[in-house]
Design a protein around this motif. Structure first.
Motif, PDB file in Angstrom:
ATOM      1  N   GLU A   1       7.782  -3.891 -12.103  1.00 18.24           N
ATOM      2  CA  GLU A   1       8.480  -3.680 -10.837  1.00 18.24           C
ATOM      3  C   GLU A   1       8.951  -5.013 -10.239  1.00 18.24           C
ATOM      4  O   GLU A   1       9.824  -5.044  -9.395  1.00 18.24           O
ATOM      5  N   GLU A   2       8.358  -6.118 -10.683  1.00 17.58           N
ATOM      6  CA  GLU A   2       8.757  -7.451 -10.211  1.00 17.58           C
ATOM      7  C   GLU A   2      10.100  -7.837 -10.821  1.00 17.58           C
ATOM      8  O   GLU A   2      10.813  -8.657 -10.284  1.00 17.58           O
TER       9      GLU A   2
ATOM     10  N   ALA B   1       5.886   8.033 -10.533  1.00 16.29           N
ATOM     11  CA  ALA B   1       4.610   7.563 -11.068  1.00 16.29           C
ATOM     12  C   ALA B   1       4.688   6.056 -11.344  1.00 16.29           C
ATOM     13  O   ALA B   1       5.737   5.540 -11.690  1.00 16.29           O
ATOM     14  N   PHE B   2       3.539   5.416 -11.178  1.00 18.17           N
ATOM     15  CA  PHE B   2       3.420   4.002 -11.470  1.00 18.17           C
ATOM     16  C   PHE B   2       2.211   3.779 -12.366  1.00 18.17           C
ATOM     17  O   PHE B   2       1.250   4.532 -12.335  1.00 18.17           O
ATOM     18  N   THR B   3       2.293   2.704 -13.139  1.00 20.23           N
ATOM     19  CA  THR B   3       1.156   2.258 -13.933  1.00 20.23           C
ATOM     20  C   THR B   3       0.744   0.914 -13.371  1.00 20.23           C
ATOM     21  O   THR B   3       1.568   0.000 -13.288  1.00 20.23           O
ATOM     22  N   VAL B   4      -0.518   0.795 -12.972  1.00 24.24           N
ATOM     23  CA  VAL B   4      -1.018  -0.456 -12.404  1.00 24.24           C
ATOM     24  C   VAL B   4      -1.905  -1.140 -13.436  1.00 24.24           C
ATOM     25  O   VAL B   4      -2.870  -0.556 -13.931  1.00 24.24           O
TER      26      VAL B   4
ATOM     27  N   LYS C   1       0.830  -1.210   0.000  1.00 21.39           N
ATOM     28  CA  LYS C   1       0.000   0.000   0.000  1.00 21.39           C
ATOM     29  C   LYS C   1       0.868   1.264   0.000  1.00 21.39           C
ATOM     30  O   LYS C   1       0.570   2.221  -0.705  1.00 21.39           O
ATOM     31  N   ASP C   2       1.945   1.254   0.792  1.00 14.27           N
ATOM     32  CA  ASP C   2       2.823   2.434   0.852  1.00 14.27           C
ATOM     33  C   ASP C   2       3.421   2.762  -0.513  1.00 14.27           C
ATOM     34  O   ASP C   2       3.539   3.927  -0.879  1.00 14.27           O
ATOM     35  N   LEU C   3       3.808   1.723  -1.255  1.00 12.86           N
ATOM     36  CA  LEU C   3       4.375   1.942  -2.595  1.00 12.86           C
ATOM     37  C   LEU C   3       3.351   2.646  -3.489  1.00 12.86           C
ATOM     38  O   LEU C   3       3.674   3.630  -4.160  1.00 12.86           O
ATOM     39  N   LEU C   4       2.112   2.173  -3.467  1.00  8.06           N
ATOM     40  CA  LEU C   4       1.097   2.682  -4.382  1.00  8.06           C
ATOM     41  C   LEU C   4       0.422   3.969  -3.899  1.00  8.06           C
ATOM     42  O   LEU C   4      -0.340   4.574  -4.643  1.00  8.06           O
TER      43      LEU C   4
ATOM     44  N   VAL D   1       3.709 -11.443  -7.540  1.00  2.38           N
ATOM     45  CA  VAL D   1       2.600 -11.427  -8.494  1.00  2.38           C
ATOM     46  C   VAL D   1       2.067 -10.000  -8.640  1.00  2.38           C
ATOM     47  O   VAL D   1       1.850  -9.517  -9.755  1.00  2.38           O
ATOM     48  N   LEU D   2       1.886  -9.312  -7.514  1.00  2.59           N
ATOM     49  CA  LEU D   2       1.343  -7.948  -7.583  1.00  2.59           C
ATOM     50  C   LEU D   2       2.312  -6.987  -8.255  1.00  2.59           C
ATOM     51  O   LEU D   2       1.907  -6.155  -9.069  1.00  2.59           O
ATOM     52  N   LEU D   3       3.607  -7.098  -7.953  1.00  2.00           N
ATOM     53  CA  LEU D   3       4.591  -6.203  -8.578  1.00  2.00           C
ATOM     54  C   LEU D   3       4.719  -6.463 -10.081  1.00  2.00           C
ATOM     55  O   LEU D   3       5.146  -5.594 -10.830  1.00  2.00           O
ATOM     56  N   TYR D   4       4.306  -7.657 -10.511  1.00  2.00           N
ATOM     57  CA  TYR D   4       4.289  -7.992 -11.941  1.00  2.00           C
ATOM     58  C   TYR D   4       3.189  -7.203 -12.660  1.00  2.00           C
ATOM     59  O   TYR D   4       3.184  -7.103 -13.873  1.00  2.00           O
ATOM     60  N   HIS D   5       2.267  -6.631 -11.891  1.00  2.00           N
ATOM     61  CA  HIS D   5       1.184  -5.812 -12.440  1.00  2.00           C
ATOM     62  C   HIS D   5       1.497  -4.322 -12.377  1.00  2.00           C
ATOM     63  O   HIS D   5       0.636  -3.501 -12.662  1.00  2.00           O
ATOM     64  N   VAL D   6       2.720  -3.964 -11.954  1.00  2.00           N
ATOM     65  CA  VAL D   6       3.081  -2.553 -11.782  1.00  2.00           C
ATOM     66  C   VAL D   6       4.242  -2.203 -12.710  1.00  2.00           C
ATOM     67  O   VAL D   6       5.279  -2.868 -12.700  1.00  2.00           O
ATOM     68  N   LEU D   7       4.033  -1.160 -13.520  1.00  3.96           N
ATOM     69  CA  LEU D   7       5.076  -0.639 -14.393  1.00  3.96           C
ATOM     70  C   LEU D   7       5.566   0.675 -13.796  1.00  3.96           C
ATOM     71  O   LEU D   7       4.788   1.426 -13.218  1.00  3.96           O
ATOM     72  N   SER D   8       6.834   0.947 -13.967  1.00  2.00           N
ATOM     73  CA  SER D   8       7.364   2.224 -13.505  1.00  2.00           C
ATOM     74  C   SER D   8       6.991   3.309 -14.505  1.00  2.00           C
ATOM     75  O   SER D   8       7.029   3.091 -15.712  1.00  2.00           O
TER      76      SER D   8
END
Length: 140
Positions: free
Chosen positions: A91-92, A35-38, A27-30, A67-74
């Motif tokens: 991010e993974e 900026a992040f792309t989820v 949660k802290d990361l997001l 798995v969740l970080l695999y859904h996050v792009l920088s």
């Protein structure tokens, strides 16, 4: 505007994802500086996982986090950016494939349902499947 977590909560279709983000301690990361792309699987996408798979993930925090970080792009990757690239690092640490089939955009095997849900610290794209990093896909 709101941060990625608040924006996802307001959308109403990402409750399972938000619970998983909380369980994984992301949660802290997001909610932090972006900026992040989820690439956000909808609640229906999580419902399509094999029976017990979500519970198993929720109990295995290191795996859940991957798995969740695999859904996050920088960075802030909008739909027009997605249209111009064939892959993106997550991010993974692995890379997702981006395929443009007509008007549809697919990320690996997931179809992008809704694009450009904007937040203060990034952007959310709703997808219809949970993405699995290749290193974990073979394990159940």
């Amino acid at each position: 505007m709101t941060n990625l977590v608040e924006t996802a909560a307001n959308a109403g279709t990402f409750q399972t994802l938000l619970a998983a983000v909380e369980a994984a301690g992301l949660k802290d990361l997001l909610t932090g500086e972006g900026a992040f792309t989820v690439l956000a699987p909808t609640d229906d996408a999580f419902a399509k996982l094999p029976k017990g798979a979500l519970d198993e993930l929720l109990q295995d925090v290191p795996k859940l986090k991957r798995v969740l970080l695999y859904h996050v792009l920088s960075g802030d990757v909008r739909s027009d950016d997605l249209a111009q690239i064939d892959e993106a690092p997550t991010e993974e640490g692995s890379i997702v494939a981006i395929d443009h089939a007509g008007s549809q955009v697919k990320i690996n095997d997931a179809t992008v349902l809704k694009t450009d849900i904007l937040a203060d610290n990034g952007v959310i794209h709703g997808i219809d499947a949970v993405l699995m990093p290749a290193i974990l896909a073979g394990h159940s």
